[in-house]
Design a protein around this motif. Structure first.
Motif, short mmCIF file in Angstrom:
data_model
loop_
_atom_site.label_atom_id
_atom_site.label_comp_id
_atom_site.label_asym_id
_atom_site.label_seq_id
_atom_site.Cartn_x
_atom_site.Cartn_y
_atom_site.Cartn_z
N SER A 119 0.81 -1.22 0.00
CA SER A 119 0.00 0.00 0.00
C SER A 119 0.84 1.26 0.00
CB SER A 119 -0.91 -0.01 1.24
OG SER A 119 -1.67 1.17 1.29
N TYR A 121 -0.66 4.23 0.32
CA TYR A 121 -1.42 5.29 0.99
C TYR A 121 -1.68 5.02 2.46
CZ TYR A 121 -1.85 6.39 -3.92
OH TYR A 121 -1.54 6.65 -5.23
N SER A 138 -4.07 8.25 -9.39
CA SER A 138 -3.98 7.08 -8.52
C SER A 138 -4.65 7.32 -7.17
CB SER A 138 -2.50 6.72 -8.34
OG SER A 138 -2.39 5.70 -7.38
N SER A 142 -8.27 5.66 -5.82
CA SER A 142 -8.43 4.89 -4.59
C SER A 142 -9.50 5.51 -3.69
CB SER A 142 -7.11 4.77 -3.83
OG SER A 142 -6.42 3.61 -4.23
N ARG A 146 -12.92 3.78 -2.57
CA ARG A 146 -13.11 3.55 -1.14
C ARG A 146 -14.45 4.12 -0.68
NH1 ARG A 146 -10.53 6.82 2.82
NH2 ARG A 146 -9.07 7.44 1.19
N GLN A 154 -7.04 1.78 1.99
CA GLN A 154 -6.57 3.06 1.46
C GLN A 154 -6.04 2.95 0.03
OE1 GLN A 154 -6.70 5.99 3.38
NE2 GLN A 154 -7.87 4.66 4.74
N ASP A 155 -5.44 1.82 -0.32
CA ASP A 155 -4.87 1.66 -1.67
C ASP A 155 -5.57 0.48 -2.36
OD1 ASP A 155 -3.40 1.44 -3.96
OD2 ASP A 155 -1.44 1.62 -2.98
N LEU A 156 -6.57 0.83 -3.15
CA LEU A 156 -7.38 -0.23 -3.77
C LEU A 156 -6.91 -0.58 -5.18
CD1 LEU A 156 -10.90 0.87 -2.57
CD2 LEU A 156 -10.02 -1.46 -2.39
N THR A 157 -6.02 0.23 -5.75
CA THR A 157 -5.67 0.01 -7.15
C THR A 157 -4.28 -0.60 -7.33
OG1 THR A 157 -4.88 2.28 -7.33
CG2 THR A 157 -7.15 1.87 -8.01
N TYR A 181 -7.01 -1.51 -13.76
CA TYR A 181 -7.03 -1.17 -12.32
C TYR A 181 -8.26 -1.72 -11.65
CZ TYR A 181 -3.41 2.18 -13.37
OH TYR A 181 -2.25 2.76 -13.78
N ILE A 185 -9.24 -3.49 -7.82
CA ILE A 185 -10.33 -3.07 -6.92
C ILE A 185 -11.30 -4.23 -6.72
CG2 ILE A 185 -12.25 -1.46 -6.64
CD1 ILE A 185 -10.73 0.46 -8.59
#
Ligand SMILES: Nc1nc2c(ncn2[C@@H]2O[C@H](COP(=O)(O)OP(=O)(O)OP(=O)(O)O)[C@@H](O)[C@H]2O)c(=O)[nH]1
Ligand SMILES: [Mg+2]
Length: 239
Positions: A119, A121, A138, A142, A146, A154-157, A181, A185
């Motif tokens: 992650s 983020y 980016s 995210s 979210r 926090q970091d979905l991609t 991407y 997710i």
């Protein structure tokens, strides 16, 4: 300590400048590596075959044509599961993901996570050498996902991930249609929906130094329209 059987799925499309260095860098990480090459015009697939003869921890899956990251990963996941992998990882071949971070992802799953996400983020994570535009796309992507999906991640991609076998088996891989991407997710969201524990591990993501990006407007657009569809599918109890 008994090291569980871990397989890194490494998709490649025109990564001839990066592949050998990446495979050698993964040599001391106690993992197998499955290169998934979509018939790269630059000969990456042939180089992968040659390296697989020399390096006993490397296997190669050849696909006929480029269909995006999603389908490439899905065929890699299926192969890794049928080969008996207990941990299945995703990783880019362009050194945006640091091979030295692999042990930390493995450790997170060994310590109880069902899916560990590299992650950018969370505190301690970040990006290096990215222009303002890439950062905005980016981080904005995210945040968008979210909020719409109502999840804490926090970091979905990101595409540096380690799944416990049970988490991959529990999601309907045949039902995953995302290509870019959105694939990252969607897979993380499905794992969360199935009730598994997802943990973020801070990483520094570096821009690729050699080779060309495969990011496209179509990939960004797909993520924008797929996310609300995922939420609706969840509300309808389909995922
Ligand atoms: N097999 C396969 N691999 C792909 C495909 N598209 C991208 N890849 C690989 O997936 C990884 C990530 O792709 P990148 O081009 O780095 O995409 P990105 O990381 O979103 O974009 P950049 O940050 O600009 O590099 C790399 O190892 C690519 O070679 C594809 O359609 N098929
Ligand atoms: Mg990249």
């Amino acid at each position: 300590m008994q090291v569980p059987k871990a397989v890194i799925c490494l998709p490649t499309y025109n990564e001839i400048e990066n592949l050998e260095r990446m495979l050698r860098a993964l040599g001391d990480k106690h993992v197998r590596v499955l290169v998934i090459d979509d018939n790269s015009p630059d000969g990456t697939g042939r180089l992968a075959d040659r390296l697989a003869q020399e390096l006993d921890y490397v296997d190669v899956l050849h696909r006929d044509r480029k269909e995006g990251l999603g389908p490439a990963y899905l065929s890699g996941f299926r192969r890794a599961l049928s080969d008996g992998a207990e941990l299945v990882l995703e990783m880019d071949c362009d050194f945006s993901h640091d091979p030295n971070d692999v042990p930390r992802l493995l450790a997170a799953v060994e310590q109880g996570a069902d899916l560990a996400l590299g992650s950018r983020y969370v505190p301690g994570g970040g990006v290096r050498n990215w222009g303002l535009m890439r950062r905005v796309i980016s981080a904005g992507g995210s945040l968008y996902a979210r909020v719409l999906l109502g999840v804490e991640v926090q970091d979905l991609t990101g595409g540096f991930k380690c799944y416990r076998r049970a988490a991959l088996e529990a999601i309907d891989l045949d039902g995953v249609e995302s290509k870019g991407y959105a694939f990252q997710i969607e897979t993380t969201y499905r794992v969360l929906r199935a009730g598994f524990k997802v943990v973020e591990v801070p990483i520094t993501f570096a821009d690729r130094e050699v080779g060309g990006s495969k990011m496209s407007r179509a990939i960004v657009a797909e993520a924008i329209w797929k996310v609300p569809g995922l939420r609706v599918a969840a509300l309808l109890g389909r995922i």
